[in-house]
Design a protein around this motif. Structure first.
Motif, mmCIF file in Angstrom:
data_model
loop_
_atom_site.group_PDB
_atom_site.id
_atom_site.type_symbol
_atom_site.label_atom_id
_atom_site.label_comp_id
_atom_site.label_asym_id
_atom_site.label_seq_id
_atom_site.Cartn_x
_atom_site.Cartn_y
_atom_site.Cartn_z
ATOM 1 N N ILE A 6 5.759 -6.131 16.957
ATOM 2 C CA ILE A 6 5.313 -6.699 15.681
ATOM 3 C C ILE A 6 5.667 -8.173 15.695
ATOM 4 N N ARG A 7 4.640 -9.038 15.574
ATOM 5 C CA ARG A 7 4.878 -10.475 15.645
ATOM 6 C C ARG A 7 4.264 -11.249 14.485
ATOM 7 N N SER A 8 3.418 -10.613 13.692
ATOM 8 C CA SER A 8 2.736 -11.319 12.612
ATOM 9 C C SER A 8 2.478 -10.355 11.466
ATOM 10 N N PHE A 9 2.040 -10.909 10.334
ATOM 11 C CA PHE A 9 1.689 -10.046 9.212
ATOM 12 C C PHE A 9 0.406 -9.276 9.490
ATOM 13 N N ASP A 10 -0.454 -9.796 10.351
ATOM 14 C CA ASP A 10 -1.626 -9.029 10.773
ATOM 15 C C ASP A 10 -1.206 -7.761 11.500
ATOM 16 N N SER A 33 13.123 -9.384 1.504
ATOM 17 C CA SER A 33 12.475 -8.959 0.258
ATOM 18 C C SER A 33 10.973 -9.189 0.328
ATOM 19 N N TYR A 34 10.568 -10.302 0.921
ATOM 20 C CA TYR A 34 9.145 -10.599 1.048
ATOM 21 C C TYR A 34 8.454 -9.570 1.942
ATOM 22 N N GLU A 38 5.139 -7.082 1.260
ATOM 23 C CA GLU A 38 3.977 -6.954 2.137
ATOM 24 C C GLU A 38 3.733 -5.493 2.522
ATOM 25 N N LEU A 39 4.794 -4.772 2.799
ATOM 26 C CA LEU A 39 4.651 -3.369 3.169
ATOM 27 C C LEU A 39 4.205 -2.522 1.980
ATOM 28 N N ALA A 40 4.701 -2.862 0.776
ATOM 29 C CA ALA A 40 4.283 -2.136 -0.426
ATOM 30 C C ALA A 40 2.794 -2.309 -0.680
ATOM 31 N N GLU A 41 2.288 -3.515 -0.440
ATOM 32 C CA GLU A 41 0.856 -3.766 -0.639
ATOM 33 C C GLU A 41 0.003 -3.002 0.365
ATOM 34 N N ARG A 42 0.606 -2.601 1.473
ATOM 35 C CA ARG A 42 -0.122 -1.823 2.488
ATOM 36 C C ARG A 42 0.156 -0.324 2.358
ATOM 37 N N ARG A 68 11.799 -1.900 -6.686
ATOM 38 C CA ARG A 68 10.638 -2.657 -7.183
ATOM 39 C C ARG A 68 9.454 -2.514 -6.235
ATOM 40 N N PHE A 69 9.743 -2.413 -4.945
ATOM 41 C CA PHE A 69 8.661 -2.329 -3.970
ATOM 42 C C PHE A 69 8.511 -0.931 -3.376
ATOM 43 N N GLY A 70 9.084 0.064 -4.050
ATOM 44 C CA GLY A 70 8.866 1.454 -3.677
ATOM 45 C C GLY A 70 9.545 1.891 -2.392
ATOM 46 N N ALA A 71 10.584 1.167 -1.974
ATOM 47 C CA ALA A 71 11.294 1.521 -0.740
ATOM 48 C C ALA A 71 12.537 2.343 -1.060
#
Length: 404
Positions: A6-10, A33-34, A38-42, A68-71
Protein backbone atom coordinates in the motif's frame (compact mmCIF):
# COMPACT_ATOMS: atom_id res chain seq x y z
CA UNK A 1 -5.91 -13.00 -4.54
CA UNK A 2 -2.42 -11.50 -4.85
CA UNK A 3 -1.52 -9.16 -2.03
CA UNK A 4 0.88 -6.24 -2.32
CA UNK A 5 2.16 -2.97 -0.92
CA UNK A 6 0.00 0.00 0.00
CA UNK A 7 1.64 3.23 -1.17
CA UNK A 8 -1.16 5.65 -2.02
CA UNK A 9 -4.79 6.44 -1.31
CA UNK A 10 -5.64 4.89 -4.68
CA UNK A 11 -4.29 1.64 -3.29
CA UNK A 12 -6.93 1.86 -0.56
CA UNK A 13 -9.57 1.46 -3.27
CA UNK A 14 -8.09 -1.94 -4.15
CA UNK A 15 -7.89 -2.90 -0.48
CA UNK A 16 -11.50 -1.83 0.08
CA UNK A 17 -12.73 -4.05 -2.76
CA UNK A 18 -10.93 -7.18 -1.62
CA UNK A 19 -9.99 -7.00 2.08
CA UNK A 20 -12.42 -8.39 4.60
CA UNK A 21 -10.79 -6.66 7.58
CA UNK A 22 -8.20 -3.86 7.78
CA UNK A 23 -5.86 -3.19 10.70
CA UNK A 24 -4.48 0.33 11.12
CA UNK A 25 -1.73 1.50 13.46
CA UNK A 26 -3.53 4.27 15.35
CA UNK A 27 -1.95 6.91 17.59
CA UNK A 28 -4.85 9.36 17.64
CA UNK A 29 -2.74 11.88 15.74
CA UNK A 30 -3.61 13.72 12.55
CA UNK A 31 -2.21 11.24 10.03
CA UNK A 32 -3.73 8.10 11.55
CA UNK A 33 -7.08 9.84 12.14
CA UNK A 34 -7.20 10.95 8.51
CA UNK A 35 -6.59 7.36 7.33
CA UNK A 36 -9.55 6.21 9.44
CA UNK A 37 -11.72 8.76 7.63
CA UNK A 38 -10.53 7.52 4.23
CA UNK A 39 -11.23 3.91 5.17
CA UNK A 40 -14.67 4.81 6.55
CA UNK A 41 -15.58 6.45 3.24
CA UNK A 42 -14.66 3.18 1.52
CA UNK A 43 -16.86 1.18 3.93
CA UNK A 44 -13.96 -0.92 5.21
CA UNK A 45 -14.19 -3.00 8.33
CA UNK A 46 -11.41 -1.51 10.46
CA UNK A 47 -9.65 -2.27 13.72
CA UNK A 48 -7.58 0.65 14.99
CA UNK A 49 -4.61 -0.71 16.95
CA UNK A 50 -3.15 1.65 19.57
CA UNK A 51 0.00 0.48 21.37
CA UNK A 52 1.48 2.02 24.50
CA UNK A 53 5.30 1.89 24.59
CA UNK A 54 5.53 4.38 27.43
CA UNK A 55 4.47 7.70 25.94
CA UNK A 56 1.08 7.60 27.63
CA UNK A 57 -2.22 6.82 25.92
CA UNK A 58 -5.38 8.94 26.13
CA UNK A 59 -7.89 6.13 25.81
CA UNK A 60 -10.97 8.36 25.83
CA UNK A 61 -9.68 10.43 22.88
CA UNK A 62 -8.72 7.30 20.95
CA UNK A 63 -12.14 5.75 21.50
CA UNK A 64 -13.92 8.94 20.41
CA UNK A 65 -11.99 9.24 17.14
CA UNK A 66 -12.24 5.52 16.32
CA UNK A 67 -15.97 5.50 17.01
CA UNK A 68 -16.55 8.58 14.83
CA UNK A 69 -15.22 6.67 11.84
CA UNK A 70 -16.78 3.31 12.70
CA UNK A 71 -13.53 1.58 13.69
CA UNK A 72 -13.06 -0.86 16.55
CA UNK A 73 -10.33 0.27 18.95
CA UNK A 74 -7.86 -2.25 20.32
CA UNK A 75 -5.39 -0.99 22.93
CA UNK A 76 -2.25 -2.97 23.85
CA UNK A 77 0.11 -2.17 26.74
CA UNK A 78 3.58 -2.94 25.36
CA UNK A 79 5.73 -1.14 27.95
CA UNK A 80 7.25 -4.22 29.57
CA UNK A 81 7.80 -5.98 26.24
CA UNK A 82 9.41 -2.85 24.79
CA UNK A 83 11.71 -2.48 27.80
CA UNK A 84 12.86 -6.11 27.77
CA UNK A 85 13.01 -6.88 24.05
CA UNK A 86 14.19 -3.53 22.67
CA UNK A 87 15.61 -1.23 25.35
CA UNK A 88 17.66 -3.83 27.22
CA UNK A 89 19.53 -4.98 24.09
CA UNK A 90 20.03 -1.31 23.17
CA UNK A 91 21.72 -0.62 26.51
CA UNK A 92 24.08 -3.53 26.01
CA UNK A 93 24.77 -2.51 22.39
CA UNK A 94 25.44 1.14 23.32
CA UNK A 95 22.82 2.01 20.70
CA UNK A 96 23.60 5.57 19.64
CA UNK A 97 23.22 6.95 16.14
CA UNK A 98 26.79 7.49 14.90
CA UNK A 99 27.79 7.77 18.55
CA UNK A 100 25.80 11.00 18.93
CA UNK A 101 22.40 10.30 20.48
CA UNK A 102 20.38 7.28 21.71
CA UNK A 103 18.26 5.67 19.00
CA UNK A 104 14.57 5.54 19.77
CA UNK A 105 12.02 4.94 17.00
CA UNK A 106 14.45 2.36 15.60
CA UNK A 107 13.61 0.41 18.78
CA UNK A 108 9.88 1.04 19.00
CA UNK A 109 8.85 0.55 15.36
CA UNK A 110 9.80 -3.15 15.16
CA UNK A 111 7.88 -3.81 18.38
CA UNK A 112 4.83 -2.02 16.97
CA UNK A 113 5.11 -3.96 13.71
CA UNK A 114 5.37 -7.26 15.56
CA UNK A 115 2.28 -6.49 17.63
CA UNK A 116 0.43 -5.41 14.46
CA UNK A 117 1.28 -8.63 12.62
CA UNK A 118 0.30 -10.79 15.59
CA UNK A 119 -2.99 -8.88 15.98
CA UNK A 120 -3.73 -9.01 12.25
CA UNK A 121 -3.21 -12.77 12.17
CA UNK A 122 -5.37 -13.25 15.27
CA UNK A 123 -8.22 -11.13 13.87
CA UNK A 124 -7.93 -12.39 10.30
CA UNK A 125 -7.01 -8.99 8.85
CA UNK A 126 -6.06 -8.85 5.17
CA UNK A 127 -4.20 -5.54 5.41
CA UNK A 128 -2.01 -3.59 7.82
CA UNK A 129 -1.87 0.16 7.29
CA UNK A 130 0.52 2.56 9.00
CA UNK A 131 0.96 6.29 8.39
CA UNK A 132 4.69 6.98 7.99
CA UNK A 133 5.62 9.31 5.14
CA UNK A 134 8.62 9.87 2.86
CA UNK A 135 10.49 12.11 5.31
CA UNK A 136 10.19 9.65 8.19
CA UNK A 137 12.59 6.75 8.70
CA UNK A 138 9.67 4.90 10.27
CA UNK A 139 8.62 4.10 6.69
CA UNK A 140 11.42 1.61 6.08
CA UNK A 141 11.46 0.40 9.67
CA UNK A 142 7.77 -0.53 9.74
CA UNK A 143 7.70 -1.93 6.22
CA UNK A 144 10.94 -3.81 6.79
CA UNK A 145 9.73 -5.39 10.03
CA UNK A 146 6.34 -6.39 8.61
CA UNK A 147 8.01 -8.02 5.62
CA UNK A 148 10.62 -9.83 7.74
CA UNK A 149 7.86 -11.19 9.96
CA UNK A 150 6.32 -12.88 6.91
CA UNK A 151 2.95 -11.11 6.87
CA UNK A 152 1.04 -12.26 3.77
CA UNK A 153 -1.55 -9.48 3.41
CA UNK A 154 -1.42 -5.95 2.03
CA UNK A 155 0.71 -3.58 4.07
CA UNK A 156 2.20 -0.10 3.90
CA UNK A 157 1.24 3.55 4.10
CA UNK A 158 -0.86 5.62 1.69
CA UNK A 159 1.34 8.63 2.48
CA UNK A 160 4.33 7.10 0.69
CA UNK A 161 3.09 8.28 -2.72
CA UNK A 162 0.09 10.44 -1.70
CA UNK A 163 1.59 13.52 -0.05
CA UNK A 164 -0.77 15.93 1.69
CA UNK A 165 -0.05 19.01 3.75
CA UNK A 166 -1.00 19.08 7.39
CA UNK A 167 -3.35 22.00 6.71
CA UNK A 168 -5.18 20.01 4.02
CA UNK A 169 -5.80 17.10 6.38
CA UNK A 170 -6.85 19.40 9.21
CA UNK A 171 -9.41 21.16 6.98
CA UNK A 172 -10.94 17.91 5.73
CA UNK A 173 -11.17 16.39 9.21
CA UNK A 174 -12.71 19.57 10.57
CA UNK A 175 -15.37 19.38 7.85
CA UNK A 176 -15.95 15.78 8.94
CA UNK A 177 -16.65 16.96 12.50
CA UNK A 178 -13.20 16.52 14.02
CA UNK A 179 -11.78 20.04 14.59
CA UNK A 180 -9.23 19.18 17.30
CA UNK A 181 -6.03 19.26 15.23
CA UNK A 182 -3.73 22.27 14.90
CA UNK A 183 -1.58 23.74 12.13
CA UNK A 184 1.88 22.31 11.71
CA UNK A 185 4.40 22.95 14.43
CA UNK A 186 7.08 20.83 16.02
CA UNK A 187 6.16 17.16 15.82
CA UNK A 188 7.27 14.52 18.28
CA UNK A 189 7.51 10.86 19.09
CA UNK A 190 7.88 9.44 22.57
CA UNK A 191 8.31 6.21 24.47
CA UNK A 192 9.62 5.24 27.90
CA UNK A 193 13.24 5.49 26.61
CA UNK A 194 13.28 8.76 24.69
CA UNK A 195 11.26 11.84 23.65
CA UNK A 196 12.23 13.18 20.22
CA UNK A 197 11.18 16.24 18.22
CA UNK A 198 11.48 17.46 14.63
CA UNK A 199 10.07 19.93 12.06
CA UNK A 200 8.59 23.35 12.74
CA UNK A 201 11.17 25.49 14.55
CA UNK A 202 13.61 22.58 14.14
CA UNK A 203 13.22 22.35 10.37
CA UNK A 204 16.39 24.18 9.35
CA UNK A 205 19.66 22.85 10.88
CA UNK A 206 21.37 26.16 10.04
CA UNK A 207 18.97 28.22 12.16
CA UNK A 208 16.77 26.49 14.71
CA UNK A 209 15.59 27.04 18.24
CA UNK A 210 14.19 24.61 20.80
CA UNK A 211 11.31 25.85 22.99
CA UNK A 212 11.87 24.89 26.62
CA UNK A 213 8.22 23.85 26.74
CA UNK A 214 9.11 20.79 24.65
CA UNK A 215 11.12 19.24 27.44
CA UNK A 216 9.38 17.22 30.11
CA UNK A 217 11.98 15.04 31.83
CA UNK A 218 14.74 17.68 31.64
CA UNK A 219 12.58 20.74 32.30
CA UNK A 220 14.17 23.12 34.86
CA UNK A 221 12.95 22.60 38.42
CA UNK A 222 13.88 23.15 42.06
CA UNK A 223 16.79 20.84 42.91
CA UNK A 224 16.83 21.56 46.63
CA UNK A 225 15.17 18.37 47.90
CA UNK A 226 16.55 16.01 45.27
CA UNK A 227 19.35 13.51 45.99
CA UNK A 228 22.70 14.41 44.44
CA UNK A 229 23.94 10.84 44.10
CA UNK A 230 22.67 8.03 41.90
CA UNK A 231 23.71 4.38 42.09
CA UNK A 232 22.80 2.06 39.23
CA UNK A 233 23.27 -1.68 39.74
CA UNK A 234 23.49 -4.38 37.06
CA UNK A 235 23.22 -8.15 37.28
CA UNK A 236 24.58 -10.08 34.28
CA UNK A 237 24.11 -7.09 32.01
CA UNK A 238 20.61 -6.13 33.20
CA UNK A 239 19.87 -2.97 35.23
CA UNK A 240 18.22 -4.25 38.42
CA UNK A 241 18.42 -1.52 41.08
CA UNK A 242 18.46 2.24 41.52
CA UNK A 243 19.95 3.59 44.74
CA UNK A 244 19.95 0.01 46.09
CA UNK A 245 16.20 -0.45 45.48
CA UNK A 246 15.44 -3.33 43.14
CA UNK A 247 12.99 -2.32 40.42
CA UNK A 248 11.46 -3.71 37.22
CA UNK A 249 13.31 -2.32 34.21
CA UNK A 250 10.54 -0.03 32.98
CA UNK A 251 10.10 1.51 36.45
CA UNK A 252 13.87 1.93 36.87
CA UNK A 253 13.98 3.79 33.53
CA UNK A 254 11.02 5.99 34.51
CA UNK A 255 12.63 6.99 37.80
CA UNK A 256 15.98 7.69 36.17
CA UNK A 257 14.29 9.90 33.60
CA UNK A 258 12.88 11.99 36.44
CA UNK A 259 15.92 12.00 38.75
CA UNK A 260 18.71 12.55 36.22
CA UNK A 261 16.43 14.64 34.03
CA UNK A 262 15.83 17.07 36.88
CA UNK A 263 19.49 18.08 36.56
CA UNK A 264 19.21 18.62 32.80
CA UNK A 265 21.12 15.43 31.99
CA UNK A 266 20.36 13.76 28.67
CA UNK A 267 19.57 16.42 26.06
CA UNK A 268 20.68 15.63 22.51
CA UNK A 269 20.63 17.11 19.02
CA UNK A 270 21.76 15.61 15.72
CA UNK A 271 21.14 14.87 12.06
CA UNK A 272 19.79 11.56 10.75
CA UNK A 273 19.82 10.32 7.16
CA UNK A 274 16.76 9.47 5.10
CA UNK A 275 16.51 6.68 2.51
CA UNK A 276 18.24 8.59 -0.29
CA UNK A 277 20.91 10.26 1.81
CA UNK A 278 19.22 13.53 2.77
CA UNK A 279 19.56 14.59 6.42
CA UNK A 280 16.94 15.83 8.86
CA UNK A 281 17.46 17.42 12.28
CA UNK A 282 16.14 15.84 15.46
CA UNK A 283 16.26 16.99 19.07
CA UNK A 284 15.62 14.59 21.92
CA UNK A 285 15.79 14.07 25.66
CA UNK A 286 16.76 10.72 27.18
CA UNK A 287 18.18 11.03 30.72
CA UNK A 288 17.85 7.34 31.62
CA UNK A 289 19.50 6.33 28.35
CA UNK A 290 22.41 8.67 29.06
CA UNK A 291 23.03 7.22 32.52
CA UNK A 292 22.35 3.55 31.80
CA UNK A 293 24.52 3.29 28.69
CA UNK A 294 27.33 5.21 30.39
CA UNK A 295 27.13 3.01 33.50
CA UNK A 296 27.06 -0.13 31.38
CA UNK A 297 30.17 0.92 29.46
CA UNK A 298 32.06 1.58 32.70
CA UNK A 299 31.07 -1.79 34.15
CA UNK A 300 31.97 -3.76 31.06
CA UNK A 301 35.36 -2.07 30.86
CA UNK A 302 35.79 -3.14 34.48
CA UNK A 303 34.96 -6.78 33.77
CA UNK A 304 35.87 -7.61 30.14
CA UNK A 305 39.36 -7.82 28.70
CA UNK A 306 40.54 -5.24 26.18
CA UNK A 307 40.49 -7.45 23.07
CA UNK A 308 36.94 -8.58 23.75
CA UNK A 309 35.86 -4.96 24.21
CA UNK A 310 37.51 -3.93 20.94
CA UNK A 311 35.66 -6.67 19.10
CA UNK A 312 32.39 -5.73 20.78
CA UNK A 313 32.68 -2.15 19.47
CA UNK A 314 32.38 -3.47 15.93
CA UNK A 315 29.41 -5.67 16.80
CA UNK A 316 27.67 -2.68 18.40
CA UNK A 317 27.87 -0.76 15.13
CA UNK A 318 26.44 -3.72 13.22
CA UNK A 319 23.56 -3.97 15.71
CA UNK A 320 22.77 -0.24 15.48
CA UNK A 321 23.04 -0.15 11.68
CA UNK A 322 20.63 -3.05 11.23
CA UNK A 323 18.16 -1.47 13.67
CA UNK A 324 18.11 1.98 12.07
CA UNK A 325 17.90 0.56 8.54
CA UNK A 326 14.74 -1.41 9.32
CA UNK A 327 16.29 -4.87 9.48
CA UNK A 328 15.44 -5.61 13.11
CA UNK A 329 14.26 -9.17 12.46
CA UNK A 330 17.13 -9.99 10.11
CA UNK A 331 19.80 -12.60 10.80
CA UNK A 332 22.67 -10.11 11.02
CA UNK A 333 21.25 -8.08 13.91
CA UNK A 334 20.27 -11.32 15.62
CA UNK A 335 23.84 -12.64 15.33
CA UNK A 336 25.36 -9.38 16.60
CA UNK A 337 22.93 -9.39 19.53
CA UNK A 338 23.90 -12.96 20.42
CA UNK A 339 27.56 -11.92 20.61
CA UNK A 340 26.73 -8.87 22.75
CA UNK A 341 24.42 -10.88 25.04
CA UNK A 342 27.20 -13.40 25.61
CA UNK A 343 29.53 -10.67 26.87
CA UNK A 344 26.77 -9.26 29.09
CA UNK A 345 26.88 -12.29 31.38
CA UNK A 346 30.01 -10.88 33.03
CA UNK A 347 28.68 -7.34 33.57
CA UNK A 348 27.64 -7.23 37.24
CA UNK A 349 28.20 -4.40 39.69
CA UNK A 350 27.27 -0.82 40.58
CA UNK A 351 28.21 2.58 39.18
CA UNK A 352 27.60 5.71 41.26
CA UNK A 353 27.19 9.28 40.00
CA UNK A 354 27.23 12.72 41.54
CA UNK A 355 24.63 14.92 39.89
CA UNK A 356 25.10 18.60 39.10
CA UNK A 357 23.26 20.87 36.66
CA UNK A 358 23.86 19.52 33.17
CA UNK A 359 26.05 16.58 34.16
CA UNK A 360 26.31 13.23 35.93
CA UNK A 361 29.89 12.63 37.16
CA UNK A 362 31.04 9.09 37.89
CA UNK A 363 32.25 8.78 41.48
CA UNK A 364 32.45 4.99 41.94
CA UNK A 365 32.76 1.86 39.80
CA UNK A 366 32.35 -1.38 41.74
CA UNK A 367 32.32 -4.67 39.83
CA UNK A 368 31.67 -8.11 41.32
CA UNK A 369 34.55 -9.71 39.40
CA UNK A 370 36.78 -6.76 38.45
CA UNK A 371 39.89 -6.61 36.34
CA UNK A 372 40.82 -3.18 37.70
CA UNK A 373 43.36 -2.41 40.45
CA UNK A 374 42.28 -0.86 43.74
CA UNK A 375 45.80 -0.59 45.21
CA UNK A 376 48.44 0.23 42.60
CA UNK A 377 51.32 0.45 45.07
CA UNK A 378 50.45 -2.88 46.62
CA UNK A 379 50.09 -4.41 43.16
CA UNK A 380 53.49 -3.00 42.11
CA UNK A 381 55.20 -4.55 45.13
CA UNK A 382 53.50 -7.92 44.73
CA UNK A 383 54.22 -8.14 41.00
CA UNK A 384 57.82 -7.02 41.54
CA UNK A 385 58.34 -9.80 44.14
CA UNK A 386 56.71 -12.41 41.91
CA UNK A 387 58.72 -11.42 38.86
CA UNK A 388 61.96 -11.21 40.84
CA UNK A 389 61.30 -14.67 42.24
CA UNK A 390 60.53 -16.01 38.75
CA UNK A 391 63.72 -14.42 37.39
CA UNK A 392 65.83 -15.82 40.24
CA UNK A 393 64.39 -19.31 39.72
CA UNK A 394 65.09 -19.06 36.00
CA UNK A 395 68.68 -17.89 36.59
CA UNK A 396 69.36 -20.70 39.07
CA UNK A 397 67.99 -23.28 36.65
CA UNK A 398 70.11 -21.91 33.83
CA UNK A 399 73.24 -22.01 36.03
CA UNK A 400 72.61 -25.59 37.04
CA UNK A 401 72.20 -26.57 33.39
CA UNK A 402 75.55 -24.93 32.50
CA UNK A 403 77.48 -26.86 35.15
CA UNK A 404 75.59 -30.09 34.72
Amino acid sequence: MKFGRIRSFDDLDVVARHARHVLTLFSGGLDSSYVLKELAERNCRVTALAMDVGEGVHQKDLQEIAARFGATLELVDMREEFAQQAVLPAIRAQARYLGIYPISSSLSRPMLAQCAVETAVRLGCDAIIHTANQSQNSLRRLNGAIAQLGYEGWYGTPYEFSAMTRDEKIKILSQAGLPRFQARGISGDANLWCREFESGALENPEAFWVPESLYEWTAPRDLGALPRELRVSFDAGTPVALNDERLPLQELIARLNRLAGAFGVGRYCGLEHLDFGEKVLEVREAPAAHVLMDAYRHLETATLDAELLREKLGQEQVWVREAIEGRWFGHLRDAAEAFIARTARHVTGTVAYTLRPGAADVCSIRADRPLYLCDRDGWEKRVARERAHTRLSHDMTSTQEIYA
